[in-house]
Design an enzyme around this catalytic site. Structure first.
Site, PDB file in Angstrom:
ATOM      1  N   CYS A   2      -7.195  -7.207 -19.661  1.00  0.00           N
ATOM      2  CA  CYS A   2      -8.582  -7.212 -19.675  1.00  0.00           C
ATOM      3  C   CYS A   2      -9.294  -7.117 -18.296  1.00  0.00           C
ATOM      4  O   CYS A   2      -9.054  -8.076 -17.526  1.00  0.00           O
ATOM      5  CB  CYS A   2      -9.355  -8.537 -20.553  1.00  0.00           C
ATOM      6  SG  CYS A   2      -8.811  -8.459 -22.172  1.00  0.00           S
ATOM      7  N   ARG A  28      -4.376  -3.191 -14.657  1.00  0.00           N
ATOM      8  CA  ARG A  28      -4.248  -4.631 -15.431  1.00  0.00           C
ATOM      9  C   ARG A  28      -3.829  -4.567 -16.950  1.00  0.00           C
ATOM     10  O   ARG A  28      -3.395  -5.258 -17.506  1.00  0.00           O
ATOM     11  CB  ARG A  28      -5.397  -5.338 -15.618  1.00  0.00           C
ATOM     12  CG  ARG A  28      -5.986  -5.792 -14.304  1.00  0.00           C
ATOM     13  CD  ARG A  28      -7.388  -6.298 -14.246  1.00  0.00           C
ATOM     14  NE  ARG A  28      -7.379  -7.613 -14.949  1.00  0.00           N
ATOM     15  CZ  ARG A  28      -7.140  -8.848 -14.351  1.00  0.00           C
ATOM     16  NH1 ARG A  28      -6.925  -8.707 -13.131  1.00  0.00           N
ATOM     17  NH2 ARG A  28      -7.273  -9.858 -14.879  1.00  0.00           N
ATOM     18  N   TRP A  74      -7.575  -5.730 -23.465  1.00  0.00           N
ATOM     19  CA  TRP A  74      -6.212  -5.627 -24.009  1.00  0.00           C
ATOM     20  C   TRP A  74      -6.149  -6.263 -25.237  1.00  0.00           C
ATOM     21  O   TRP A  74      -6.343  -7.630 -25.182  1.00  0.00           O
ATOM     22  CB  TRP A  74      -5.192  -6.088 -22.830  1.00  0.00           C
ATOM     23  CG  TRP A  74      -3.861  -5.881 -23.143  1.00  0.00           C
ATOM     24  CD1 TRP A  74      -3.054  -4.712 -22.800  1.00  0.00           C
ATOM     25  CD2 TRP A  74      -2.809  -6.807 -23.788  1.00  0.00           C
ATOM     26  NE1 TRP A  74      -1.715  -4.988 -23.216  1.00  0.00           N
ATOM     27  CE2 TRP A  74      -1.645  -6.512 -23.671  1.00  0.00           C
ATOM     28  CE3 TRP A  74      -2.957  -8.162 -24.128  1.00  0.00           C
ATOM     29  CZ2 TRP A  74      -0.647  -6.921 -24.164  1.00  0.00           C
ATOM     30  CZ3 TRP A  74      -2.119  -8.999 -24.664  1.00  0.00           C
ATOM     31  CH2 TRP A  74      -0.810  -8.262 -24.693  1.00  0.00           C
ATOM     32  N   ASN A  98     -13.074 -12.059 -20.719  1.00  0.00           N
ATOM     33  CA  ASN A  98     -11.533 -12.122 -20.501  1.00  0.00           C
ATOM     34  C   ASN A  98     -11.080 -13.478 -20.770  1.00  0.00           C
ATOM     35  O   ASN A  98     -11.423 -14.618 -20.357  1.00  0.00           O
ATOM     36  CB  ASN A  98     -11.140 -11.555 -19.165  1.00  0.00           C
ATOM     37  CG  ASN A  98      -9.751 -11.670 -18.598  1.00  0.00           C
ATOM     38  OD1 ASN A  98      -8.970 -11.821 -19.573  1.00  0.00           O
ATOM     39  ND2 ASN A  98      -9.592 -11.706 -17.426  1.00  0.00           N
ATOM     40  N   GLY A  99     -10.158 -13.661 -21.876  1.00  0.00           N
ATOM     41  CA  GLY A  99      -9.400 -14.857 -21.976  1.00  0.00           C
ATOM     42  C   GLY A  99      -9.319 -15.255 -23.476  1.00  0.00           C
ATOM     43  O   GLY A  99      -9.668 -14.132 -24.454  1.00  0.00           O
ATOM     44  N   GLU A 477      16.865  -7.299 -14.128  1.00  0.00           N
ATOM     45  CA  GLU A 477      15.661  -6.480 -13.711  1.00  0.00           C
ATOM     46  C   GLU A 477      15.783  -5.286 -13.929  1.00  0.00           C
ATOM     47  O   GLU A 477      14.567  -4.545 -14.220  1.00  0.00           O
ATOM     48  CB  GLU A 477      15.501  -6.883 -12.165  1.00  0.00           C
ATOM     49  CG  GLU A 477      14.309  -6.490 -11.494  1.00  0.00           C
ATOM     50  CD  GLU A 477      13.085  -6.610 -12.027  1.00  0.00           C
ATOM     51  OE1 GLU A 477      12.849  -7.367 -12.988  1.00  0.00           O
ATOM     52  OE2 GLU A 477      12.065  -5.703 -11.764  1.00  0.00           O
ATOM     53  N   LYS A 481      13.076  -2.971 -15.917  1.00  0.00           N
ATOM     54  CA  LYS A 481      12.438  -1.814 -15.174  1.00  0.00           C
ATOM     55  C   LYS A 481      12.588  -0.491 -16.146  1.00  0.00           C
ATOM     56  O   LYS A 481      11.482  -0.017 -16.414  1.00  0.00           O
ATOM     57  CB  LYS A 481      12.916  -1.553 -13.902  1.00  0.00           C
ATOM     58  CG  LYS A 481      12.171  -1.039 -12.840  1.00  0.00           C
ATOM     59  CD  LYS A 481      11.271  -2.183 -12.338  1.00  0.00           C
ATOM     60  CE  LYS A 481      10.586  -3.203 -13.085  1.00  0.00           C
ATOM     61  NZ  LYS A 481       9.891  -4.307 -12.688  1.00  0.00           N
ATOM     62  N   GLU A 484      10.693  -1.093 -19.588  1.00  0.00           N
ATOM     63  CA  GLU A 484       9.111  -1.011 -19.808  1.00  0.00           C
ATOM     64  C   GLU A 484       8.565   0.298 -19.420  1.00  0.00           C
ATOM     65  O   GLU A 484       7.339   0.448 -19.851  1.00  0.00           O
ATOM     66  CB  GLU A 484       8.832  -2.132 -18.867  1.00  0.00           C
ATOM     67  CG  GLU A 484       8.926  -2.041 -17.407  1.00  0.00           C
ATOM     68  CD  GLU A 484       8.591  -3.465 -16.658  1.00  0.00           C
ATOM     69  OE1 GLU A 484       7.578  -4.436 -17.070  1.00  0.00           O
ATOM     70  OE2 GLU A 484       8.776  -3.674 -15.490  1.00  0.00           O
ATOM     71  N   HIS A 500      31.955 -10.099 -26.829  1.00  0.00           N
ATOM     72  CA  HIS A 500      31.518 -11.111 -27.767  1.00  0.00           C
ATOM     73  C   HIS A 500      30.430 -10.477 -28.704  1.00  0.00           C
ATOM     74  O   HIS A 500      29.505 -11.389 -29.191  1.00  0.00           O
ATOM     75  CB  HIS A 500      31.056 -12.462 -27.342  1.00  0.00           C
ATOM     76  CG  HIS A 500      32.364 -12.921 -26.420  1.00  0.00           C
ATOM     77  ND1 HIS A 500      33.526 -13.623 -26.998  1.00  0.00           N
ATOM     78  CD2 HIS A 500      32.508 -13.271 -25.111  1.00  0.00           C
ATOM     79  CE1 HIS A 500      34.244 -13.974 -26.142  1.00  0.00           C
ATOM     80  NE2 HIS A 500      33.634 -13.768 -24.959  1.00  0.00           N
ATOM     81  N   LYS A 599      -0.644  -5.797 -16.492  1.00  0.00           N
ATOM     82  CA  LYS A 599      -0.328  -6.340 -15.092  1.00  0.00           C
ATOM     83  C   LYS A 599      -0.132  -7.654 -14.942  1.00  0.00           C
ATOM     84  O   LYS A 599       0.596  -8.627 -14.497  1.00  0.00           O
ATOM     85  CB  LYS A 599      -0.776  -5.485 -13.923  1.00  0.00           C
ATOM     86  CG  LYS A 599      -0.553  -5.902 -12.575  1.00  0.00           C
ATOM     87  CD  LYS A 599       0.567  -5.067 -12.095  1.00  0.00           C
ATOM     88  CE  LYS A 599       0.988  -5.435 -10.835  1.00  0.00           C
ATOM     89  NZ  LYS A 599       2.571  -5.050 -10.892  1.00  0.00           N
TER      90      LYS A 599
HETATM   91  C1  G6P Z   1       3.630  -8.877 -16.725  1.00  0.00           C
HETATM   92  C2  G6P Z   1       3.988  -7.688 -15.557  1.00  0.00           C
HETATM   93  C3  G6P Z   1       5.478  -8.042 -14.748  1.00  0.00           C
HETATM   94  C4  G6P Z   1       5.481  -9.449 -14.245  1.00  0.00           C
HETATM   95  C5  G6P Z   1       4.970 -10.649 -15.155  1.00  0.00           C
HETATM   96  C6  G6P Z   1       4.813 -11.883 -14.248  1.00  0.00           C
HETATM   97  O1  G6P Z   1       4.838  -8.763 -17.471  1.00  0.00           O
HETATM   98  O2  G6P Z   1       4.049  -6.493 -16.347  1.00  0.00           O
HETATM   99  O3  G6P Z   1       5.561  -6.855 -13.945  1.00  0.00           O
HETATM  100  O4  G6P Z   1       6.835  -9.373 -13.688  1.00  0.00           O
HETATM  101  O5  G6P Z   1       3.866 -10.109 -16.022  1.00  0.00           O
HETATM  102  O6  G6P Z   1       3.594 -11.345 -13.610  1.00  0.00           O
HETATM  103  P1  G6P Z   1       3.328 -12.315 -12.261  1.00  0.00           P
HETATM  104  O7  G6P Z   1       1.896 -11.644 -11.659  1.00  0.00           O
HETATM  105  O8  G6P Z   1       3.031 -13.741 -12.758  1.00  0.00           O
HETATM  106  O9  G6P Z   1       4.301 -11.947 -11.344  1.00  0.00           O
END
Ligand code: G6P
Length: 604
Positions: A2, A28, A74, A98-99, A477, A481, A484, A500, A599
């Site tokens: 949002c 965002r 969102w 937002n919230g 990670e 990546k 996503e 396992h 984001k």
């Molecule tokens: C979202 C983003 C990720 C990020 C995570 C934590 O899921 O898409 O890329 O790692 O939030 O966000 P932050 O701002 O706390 O690192």
């Protein structure tokens, strides 16, 4: 998650500023967008499902307006749709939010009894009706806002228009970010500074519980009782930081910025002229344990930190997913340090987790990227990652900046130890550190090779990443990546755990990325790679030039330069980021704004 933008000004460019700001906040994450503006003193609302471009096409920019609020939504309460999109209007009150208003169901029932009806499934429409009711009751918008703050539970950043006073824009905040942009003859509200950077770099941060009355010439901020004097801050970066600068995607730009970010952080945190070497680093050696709380990639950076701090600092480290930490029994006390890691500094779960740690009497440290963000304001000590604004939803440079700081922390702990082996292992750290940006650049300049590898795996439906120890943390990670941004199902597995269960998923041609950068366990991981290879996997073997082996256990080999073990993850992650990027590109995915993702995750 949002985005809010608002404008009030003599220059009458409300529609342009708000739409431009919403576009700047696209990173965002959102699934509908809307705007409310005044047209000859009457509020007009336009909303559309999907991208901002759908909305923009229907707006008449020739007709000027002096006040507007806009929103990218969102979806949380209710599907993405025109009805659920913001702004919402109820009689004389129009809002963007937002919230989450947690007690909206009870409030809705009360409001229904008072005759209110609702067209959407959102908590925001309830908030709007409540404000309208309170405004009618108090006949004063300031008093209505104060009462609203008392009656609502949850989190909100809200931009408010009141039909009776379209010479003012109102804003309130609690647990969701909101800033006020300041300029000559016009002022703004926004969820984040990039939304207004095309117009001004001066801003005020609104604190929880405060509300603002904004006119073209003045910003008045009030806490529950009085007007408060706010500091006008200046954004450190420039507009260049939030442009693509010739790259096709923000993600590509941000991947390529990593050597520079590393250099900048080394300059800030490493002082080779002093005995202490690491400057601005807190002394962590007195803590009996460390707990890291974070979400997503920040949590993965925490896992790298755990490996390095335990190995080189001899302090036990727990890494906790912040949303789990919040609701479990905790064994932390004043001898524990709790570290929150967050790019945005606004992630709701991480913010609440660190508040809980504080309540338990623990010392708290934050590793965050955004200056002055909510998490940075809650903790006792902040270390900034200095990665600059990160726009692509999938983090790259902020993740490696977090990893860099954790590596520096582990180094400073090792430096003060009496363990001769450890001291000898880290003796080349400063030399290795100076070479690292060049080695990073070499890997990045080899992009063509990673593109070829991406071509090789783009058509698959499942991919596996395997590794042990710190390589397993990197697998997590790398796998995140890839999934996503490319939407390919991918799993990271501890290499020894594969047999396992997961090995039953390996068929002829299944891509398996095996990471082998830790000498102590290299042979063990290679044995696990051989297990998948003999079951038909298509193996991509990633290793260092020091450990590189030839053989028929892989199909493709990626050899990266060896560096100090404390810094190695910063090189190993680069091929994984580039492969993910090119796989997503081959599959025509929306790389910078993957579907359903946000984001900055400001709801729990
Ligand atoms: C979202 C983003 C990720 C990020 C995570 C934590 O899921 O898409 O890329 O790692 O939030 O966000 P932050 O701002 O706390 O690192």
């Amino acid at each position: 998650m949002c985005g809010i933008v608002g404008y009030i000004g003599k220059n009458k460019r409300a529609k342009n500023v708000v739409i431009n700001g919403l576009e700047r906040l696209e990173y965002r994450g959102y699934d509908s967008a809307g705007i409310a503006f005044s047209n000859d003193n009457e509020i007009v609302i336009q909303k559309e499902e999907g991208r901002i471009s759908n909305l923009k096409n229907n707006i008449d920019f020739n007709k000027k307006s002096n006040i507007a609020i806009g929103h990218t939504r969102w979806a949380t309460h209710g599907v993405p749709s025109k009805d659920n999109a913001h702004p919402h209007k109820c009689n004389k009150i129009t809002i963007v939010h937002n919230g989450i208003i947690e007690n909206y169901i009870e409030l809705k029932e009360e409001l229904k009894k008072l005759g209110y009806t609702f067209n959407s499934e959102t908590d925001t429409e309830v908030a709007c009706a409540l404000l309208d009711y309170l405004y009618k009751d108090k006949k004063n918008i300031n008093l209505a806002i104060k009462e609203f703050q008392k009656l609502t539970k949850g989190s909100y950043a809200i931009g408010i228009l009141c039909d009776d006073d379209l010479d003012s824009l109102y804003a309130i905040k609690k647990n969701s970010p909101l800033i006020i942009g300041v300029n000559d003859n016009e002022n703004y509200i926004a969820s984040d500074v990039p939304a207004i950077l095309d117009f001004t770099n001066k801003y005020i941060t609104l604190e929880d519980g405060e509300f603002a009355k904004i006119t073209p010439y003045n910003v008045h901020v009030y806490d529950s009782f009085d007007e408060v004097v706010k500091e006008i801050k200046q954004f450190e970066g420039s507009i260049e930081d939030i442009n693509k600068n010739g790259y096709e995607h923000y993600m590509a730009k941000e991947i390529n910025e990593q050597p520079e970010v590393f250099k900048k952080m080394a300059t800030i945190y490493i002082d080779s002229s002093s005995d202490n070497i690491i400057s601005n680093m807190p002394d962590l050696s007195n803590y009996k344990s460390i707990t890291i709380v974070a979400c997503g990639s920040a949590m993965h950076a925490g896992l790298i930190g755990k490996n390095l701090i335990e190995e080189y600092g001899d302090i036990p480290v727990n890494v906790e997913i912040a949303s789990e930490f919040r609701y479990k029994k905790l064994f932390i006390n004043k001898d524990s340090l709790v570290i929150a890691i967050s790019q945005s500094g606004e992630t709701a779960d991480t913010l609440e987790a660190i508040k809980i740690a504080k309540e338990k009497g623990c010392d708290t440290l934050a590793i965050v990227n955004v200056n002055g963000s909510s998490i940075s304001r809650v903790v006792s000590k902040v270390l900034y990652t200095k990665a600059g604004p990160e726009i692509a939803v999938a983090t790259t440079k902020a993740y490696s900046a977090q990893t860099t700081l954790l590596s520096f922390i582990a180094y400073s702990l090792a430096k003060n130890s009496n363990d001769k082996n450890k001291l000898s292992e880290i003796s080349s750290f400063l030399n290795d550190l100076n070479k690292l940006p060049i080695q990073m650049r070499e890997i990045l300049d080899n992009e063509k090779y990673y593109k070829e590898i991406a071509d090789h795996i783009s058509k698959n439906n499942d991919i596996f990443f395997i590794g042990r120890g710190i390589d397993y943390a990197l697998c997590m990670e790398g796998s995140l990546k890839l999934k996503e941004i490319s939407y390919i199902h991918s799993e990271a597995y501890a290499a020894g755990e594969l047999k396992h269960g997961t090995i039953s998923l390996i068929d002829k041609g299944t891509p398996v990325i095996g990471i082998v950068t830790d000498k102590k366990i290299a042979d063990k991981t290679i044995s696990n790679i051989k297990e998948v290879k003999s079951r038909g996997a298509n193996v991509i073997y990633i290793t260092t030039d020091e450990l590189s082996k030839n053989g028929d256990f892989y199909d493709i080999k990626i050899t990266i330069p060896k560096t100090n073990a404390l810094l190695q993850p910063l090189l190993t992650i680069l091929p994984l980021q580039l492969i993910s990027y090119h796989v997503a590109k081959n599959r025509n995915c929306d790389i910078d704004k993957p579907k359903n993702l946000a984001k900055s995750v400001t709801v729990e």
